[in-house]
Enzyme design. Structure first.
Site, PDB file in Angstrom:
ATOM      1  N   GLU A   1       0.894  -1.361  -0.006  1.00 54.60           N
ATOM      2  CA  GLU A   1       0.024   0.020   0.064  1.00 54.60           C
ATOM      3  C   GLU A   1       0.874   1.141   0.155  1.00 54.60           C
ATOM      4  OE1 GLU A   1      -1.695   0.558   3.633  1.00 54.60           O
ATOM      5  OE2 GLU A   1      -2.623   2.484   3.211  1.00 54.60           O
TER       6      GLU A   1
ATOM      7  N   ASP B   1      -0.742  -1.141   6.220  1.00 53.25           N
ATOM      8  CA  ASP B   1      -0.640  -0.401   7.458  1.00 53.25           C
ATOM      9  C   ASP B   1      -1.680  -1.071   8.290  1.00 53.25           C
ATOM     10  OD1 ASP B   1       1.536   1.169   7.195  1.00 53.25           O
ATOM     11  OD2 ASP B   1       0.663   2.772   6.305  1.00 53.25           O
TER      12      ASP B   1
ATOM     13  N   ASP C   1      -3.894   0.319   9.902  1.00 56.98           N
ATOM     14  CA  ASP C   1      -4.927   1.270  10.231  1.00 56.98           C
ATOM     15  C   ASP C   1      -6.233   1.160   9.252  1.00 56.98           C
ATOM     16  OD1 ASP C   1      -3.883   2.324   7.694  1.00 56.98           O
ATOM     17  OD2 ASP C   1      -3.160   3.994   8.236  1.00 56.98           O
TER      18      ASP C   1
ATOM     19  N   ASP D   1      -7.147   2.833   6.499  1.00 52.21           N
ATOM     20  CA  ASP D   1      -6.801   2.577   4.942  1.00 52.21           C
ATOM     21  C   ASP D   1      -6.320   1.097   4.611  1.00 52.21           C
ATOM     22  OD1 ASP D   1      -7.971   4.774   4.557  1.00 52.21           O
ATOM     23  OD2 ASP D   1      -6.111   5.986   4.378  1.00 52.21           O
TER      24      ASP D   1
END
Ligand code: 1YM
Length: 647
Positions: A434, A507, A509, A511
């Protein structure tokens, strides 16, 4: 009847007449070529012997004279089958001058309409009956309780060793058959309880209300189960679906008759993507399908399309295909007919076309009626089919896109891909990363001999707005498809896969979670073998960096952080250990990324299981679906967990 009963109960020598010579030749033929009669002499043939005997008892139950059947495996792999029916007729059969019981056990294809009358469906994969079992048994004994007497007859390898004899009196009626399969005829004569149990359970489902007791009485492995299902094939469907999430509570049941045939169908949808249709003709499983399944499928598709139109769910020219209608369907079809034609490679396909007409008529009529009366269920089923349709359409478009692109660009690898040198897929890995900055670090940090990097830049999609089907035409996924090289959907070819480790590196998180969910959903729906074969992994990047002086270490969890921090302080309570949280992969320098997340010696990879993918797909459906309320609830419920949405 009474004059027939004068038949001598003691064994008498007699000269063989022409018909009896035929009998012996008949059973000799069975022993010469057993495979012709029971399919094979392996385990399946061995178990088939039991089914043949049980079939006669079930026929008696279907005729309405018997409600309990017992099947036992005794020591020495001897089988005993008992029923409480009328008992096999013992009177003298005029054509042969022999007791009917003897004829049933010594004449090939005997059975069926004996002495005229009586509804008897000819079942059995090979439809050969008791005499074949007798021919293939080292010994076989049959005892009939009838007319207050117990009649007994014994055989060895099909030959009579004891003529029919009255051995006592009785206060009930029924038939008991005990036999030992001939070790000269079978590769192995050890019975598998599970195989017989499964078959008997099936028979109990197919014949509602019959009690079947299945028992293993071999020393040391005793077990038994008594089975009786008043709900018949409805309960069969419930049984198949027991570990699945049903989309509607009630199993839909339909039945009908025409002339001498009858059909019953039970079905229920679940939230999976699988289609399970189990069909039977005369209680014989037809794994290759046939006319009953054809009639069902055609009617189901027509009824659902008509209902969708009528209920305003399908607009204009919208249609759902047969496959769409069967996604998540569990269905049991059972038909009974007088002259079943079994076709196909393994004689496991029903050929009678009149049955297609019957099943079609029953389903067209009854299902339409059911949906009219249960609009909530109707809507649920239609929505499932429409969802399947969108996914299929999207896959087709994506495939075409790829084909067009390949034609235009000559199937070149995506420009963003930093490929590796190794060409053997078994040795190579691709990291799907990503973001551009993480992609940059990964490219510098990797071992380019066997590690390829494909960065997916930018936000993948706007979850709030993107429609499910748009996602698959998505430009961001095209590089993934080309880089992997194995195609999509039905055309997916594992042989062409360019890497046997596909690592998703995102990640921890929201996203990152979105991208993982999207990729997993995509793999799940369009490259399922990738997941089934265990090729997909998630990289597990560390959460914390701990520094003391020149020493740096990383931690993957809070507990680990505390432990490492204590270790680094050692005996010095005042030592300062600097702890920082990694905000994202992009923050790590290439060396850090290599050491913590990519170096096979030190990294942690989590292999993605089918359950992970199913869960991702569910979340995806929820996030992308048209229902706003469940989506909002989900997001609210998981807001605090957003950091690890799917692990
Ligand atoms: C443990 C196995 O074979 N039961 C059984 C078989 C028959 C009957 C009853 C029966 C059938 C009929 C009339 C009929 C059979 N009879 C024949 C035949 N259990 C087991 N129970 N009366 C009794 O079909 O009209 C074949 S099987 F041919 F003799 F009638």
């Amino acid at each position: 009847m009474s004059e027939h009963m004068e038949h001598s109960p003691t064994a008498v020598e007699h000269e063989y007449g022409a018909s009896e010579i035929q009998v012996l030749e008949g059973l000799e033929a069975v022993r010469k070529r057993p495979g012709m009669y029971i399919g094979s002499t392996s385990s399946s043939g061995l178990h088939h012997l039991v089914y043949e005997i049980v079939d006669n008892a079930i026929d008696e139950a279907l005729a309405g004279y018997c409600d309990t059947i017992t099947v036992e495996i005794l020591d020495g792999d001897v089988i005993r089958v008992t029923d409480n029916g009328r008992g096999i007729p013992v009177d003298i059969q005029p054509q042969t001058g022999r007791p009917a019981l003897e004829v049933v056990y010594t004449v090939l294809h005997a059975g069926g309409k004996f002495g005229g009358g009586g509804y008897k469906v000819s079942g059995g994969l090979h439809g050969v009956g008791a005499s074949v079992v007798n021919a293939l048994s080292q010994w076989l004994e049959v005892r009939v309780h009838k007319n207050g007497n117990i009649y007994e007859m014994k055989f060895s390898r099909g030959n009579i060793t004891q003529e029919m004899t009255i051995i006592g009196t009785t206060d009930h009626t029924g038939t008991e058959v005990v036999f030992k399969p001939d070790p000269e005829m079978f590769e192995d004569t050890v019975y598998d309880y599970e195989i017989l149990h499964k078959r008997m359970r099936e028979q109990a489902f197919l014949n509602a209300g019959i009690h079947i007791l299945m028992a293993d009485r071999r020393s040391g492995q005793e077990q038994e189960e008594s089975m009786c299902y008043q709900g018949g094939i409805r309960e069969f469907v419930t049984f198949i679906n027991k570990n699945k999430t049903a989309l509607h509570e009630e199993v839909i049941y339909m039945s009908g008759t025409k002339d001498d045939s009858m059909a019953e169908i039970a079905l229920q949808y679940n939230d999976s993507y699988n289609e399970i249709i189990v069909s039977f003709a005369n209680n014989v499983h037809t794994p290759e399908g046939g006319m009953h399944e054809e009639g069902f499928k055609r009617a189901l598709t027509n009824v659902l399309n008509a209902y969708g139109k009528k209920a305003g769910l399908l607009k204009g020219d919208d249609k759902v295909s047969g496959e769409d209608c069967r996604e998540g369907l569990t269905c049991v079809i059972s038909v009974k007919l007088t002259e079943a034609q079994f076709e196909g490679q393994t004689k496991a396909k029903l050929g009678n076309s009149e049955i297609r007409t019957l099943v079609n008529a029953v389903v067209s009529d009854k299902l339409e009626q059911f949906l009219e009366e249960n609009p909530v269920v109707g809507r649920t089923i239609l929505e499932k089919a429409m969802m399947a349709n969108r996914a299929r359409e999207a896959a087709r478009r994506a495939r075409e896109n790829i084909r067009r692109k390949n034609a235009l660009e000559g199937a070149t690898l995506p420009g963003k891909l930093a490929d590796c040198y190794e060409r053997d897929p078994a040795l190579t890995e691709i990291y799907i990363v990503e973001g551009d900055s993480a992609g940059g670090s990964a490219k510098q940090g990797r071992d380019s001999r066997f590690q390829a990097i494909l960065p997916l830049w930018g936000k993948m999609l706007n979850v709030e707005k993107a429609r499910a089907d748009k996602v698959y035409g998505n430009d961001k996924l095209t590089p993934v498809i080309t880089a992997l090289g194995a195609g999509l959907g039905d055309e997916f070819d594992e042989e062409k896969l360019r890497y046997h480790k596909v690592v998703i590196m995102a990640d921890a998180d929201v996203d990152g979670a979105h991208i993982r969910t999207l990729l997993l959903t995509f793999f799940f729906r369009f490259m399922r073998p990738l997941i089934d074969r265990g090729y997909v992994y998630a990289a597990v990047p560390p959460l914390y960096k701990l520094t003391r002086g020149k020493v740096t270490r990383v931690a993957f969890t809070d507990q680990e952080r505390d432990k490492i921090s204590a270790e680094m302080r050692g005996d010095n309570p005042n030592a300062k250990v600097d702890i920082s949280r990694f905000k994202g992969l992009g923050e790590m320098d290439p060396h850090e990324l290599w050491e913590t997340t990519m170096n096979p010696e030190t990294r942690t990879l989590k292999r993605i299981t089918l359950e992970d993918a199913v869960r991702a797909d569910e979340i995806f459906t929820l996030l992308m679906g048209e229902k706003v309320e469940p989506r909002r609830e989900y997001i609210e419920r998981n807001a605090d967990k957003a950091m690890n949405l799917d692990y």
